[in-house]
Design a protein around this motif. Structure first.
Motif: not given
Ligand SMILES: [Mg+2]
Ligand SMILES: Nc1nc2c(ncn2[C@@H]2O[C@H](COP(=O)(O)OP(=O)(O)OP(=O)(O)O)[C@@H](O)[C@H]2O)c(=O)[nH]1
Length: 364
Positions: A13-15, A25-27, A33-35, A69-71
């Motif tokens: 997702k973040s990628t 975004a951090q991936s 990984c994502t909060i 939005v990356d959730i």
């Molecule tokens: Mg993520």
């Protein structure tokens, strides 16, 4: 209006978010990984803008944008609070459409939270958590409306019937968006509840680069599984596109895209699809200072379109001069369109069409 990227942890997702936006975004290769959600404002690629730029030769060009939005990833039990589920579900509730990412690539080095690659099971896991959350919402509402319905309140009885229908379907694994309601029932009882499974959805199959144009067996299964949902299924080599997106040089990016069989990034297609999913459309203003794409809801009126530029334009709206995009291109300039009698003057009730080139007259 914003579209949220939803899916299991560690599916890309973040990628994907990084393919779409320049907000990095951090991936990383671990679940959760994502909060906190990552928010990006993404330009909507639109070849019509280049064409207008050629014709008008403005000082600057501004594209339409859409918010993505990356959730955080959801896991089984999210609706009961598993994996910070409730917080993540609240993030999803705040969006207007869902981009559901499904892992459709094999790679033993990338952890799958449920042990192996199976996009159909993954989709069901996510659907179920969203449905359970909606069930909670429906139950709460039912509790409130029950007493009034018993005392004979007609409105309450109608609402109760609608909510019961929703509840029964959710319990059977059917999302709210798949149900049919009369327009009044929908506007009055369904829409205000903001059910998560009522949000429009599209599926993004994350494949490896060899499958970027063709898809693969996983994608075929996804297509089969969602064939009755009337939802778009997009195939995207997310990891590869993210790498290509890192390159600064346009020519170089095009070359790598061509290598995987694409003439434009799959992410460009995705952004346009997300824009449509959000029921948005574009009109243009085309002056020598600025050529610009503006975003309005499909079905917006002339004054509402003017209001996107400035609220005063909406309040003081008198009329709009409107040129269809195709006419603008055919005749080549505003003056020539006028000469040909193709410029229209439209009033307050005009319903804006995608691609209209507009000029507003207003009082302040
Ligand atoms: Mg993520
Ligand atoms: N091979 C391959 N790896 C990928 C692809 N997409 C993502 N990855 C890798 O998978 C790992 C997880 O990617 P993320 O984008 O962080 O996943 P996420 O869905 O945001 O995960 P959470 O934030 O934990 O929910 C990273 O190591 C990525 O490099 C892909 O298309 N192919």
């Amino acid at each position: 209006m914003k579209a949220g990227i939803v899916g299991l942890p560690n599916v890309g997702k973040s990628t994907l978010f990084n393919c779409l936006s320049n907000a990095k975004a951090q991936s990383a290769n671990f679940p959760f990984c994502t909060i906190e959600p990552n928010i990006g404002v993404v330009n909507v690629p639109d070849p019509r803008l280049q064409k207008l730029e050629e014709l008008v030769n403005p000082e600057r060009v501004l594209p339409a944008t859409v918010e993505i939005v990356d959730i955080a990833g959801l896991v089984k039990g999210a609706s009961k609070g598993e994996g910070l589920g409730n917080q993540f579900l609240a993030n999803i509730r705040e969006t207007d459409a869902i981009l559901h990412v499904l892992r459709c690539f094999d790679n033993d080095n990338i952890v799958h939270v449920d042990g192996n690659v199976n996009p159909i099971r993954d989709k069901e896991t996510i659907d179920m958590e969203l449905q359970l959350k909606d069930l909670e919402t429906a139950d709460k509402k039912l509790e409130k409306v029950k007493r009034a319905a018993k005392t004979g309140n007609k409105e309450a009885q109608k609402e109760e019937a609608v909510l019961l229908k929703i509840k029964q379907n959710l319990e059977a694994g059917i999302s709210v968006r798949a149900l049919e309601f009369s327009e009044e029932d929908y506007e009055e009882f369904v829409k205000p509840s903001q059910f998560i499974t009522d949000k429009p959805v599209m599926y993004v199959c994350n494949v490896d680069e060899g499958a970027a144009t063709t898809g693969n067996a996983y994608v075929d299964k996804v297509r089969e599984a969602v064939k009755d949902e009337n939802a778009e299924v997009l195939v995207l080599a997310v990891g590869t596109e993210a790498d290509i997106n890192e390159l600064d040089d346009y020519e170089e990016r095009q070359m790598f895209l061509a290598d995987i069989g694409l003439d434009e990034p799959g992410s460009a297609k995705l952004i346009r699809s997300a824009y449509k999913l959000l029921k948005q459309q574009t009109y243009f203003t085309a002056g020598v200072k600025e050529v610009r794409a503006w975003t309005v809801n499909i079905g917006a009126t002339g004054p509402q379109a003017a209001g996107v530029i400035h609220t005063d334009f909406e309040k003081g709206f008198i009329r709009a001069e409107v040129i269809a995009y195709n006419d603008f291109v055919e005749f080549g300039s505003e003056a020539k369109v006028k000469e040909a009698g193709k410029m229209r003057v439209e009033g307050k009730n005009y319903i804006v069409k995608d691609g209209d080139v507009m000029h507003f007259l207003f009082n302040v």
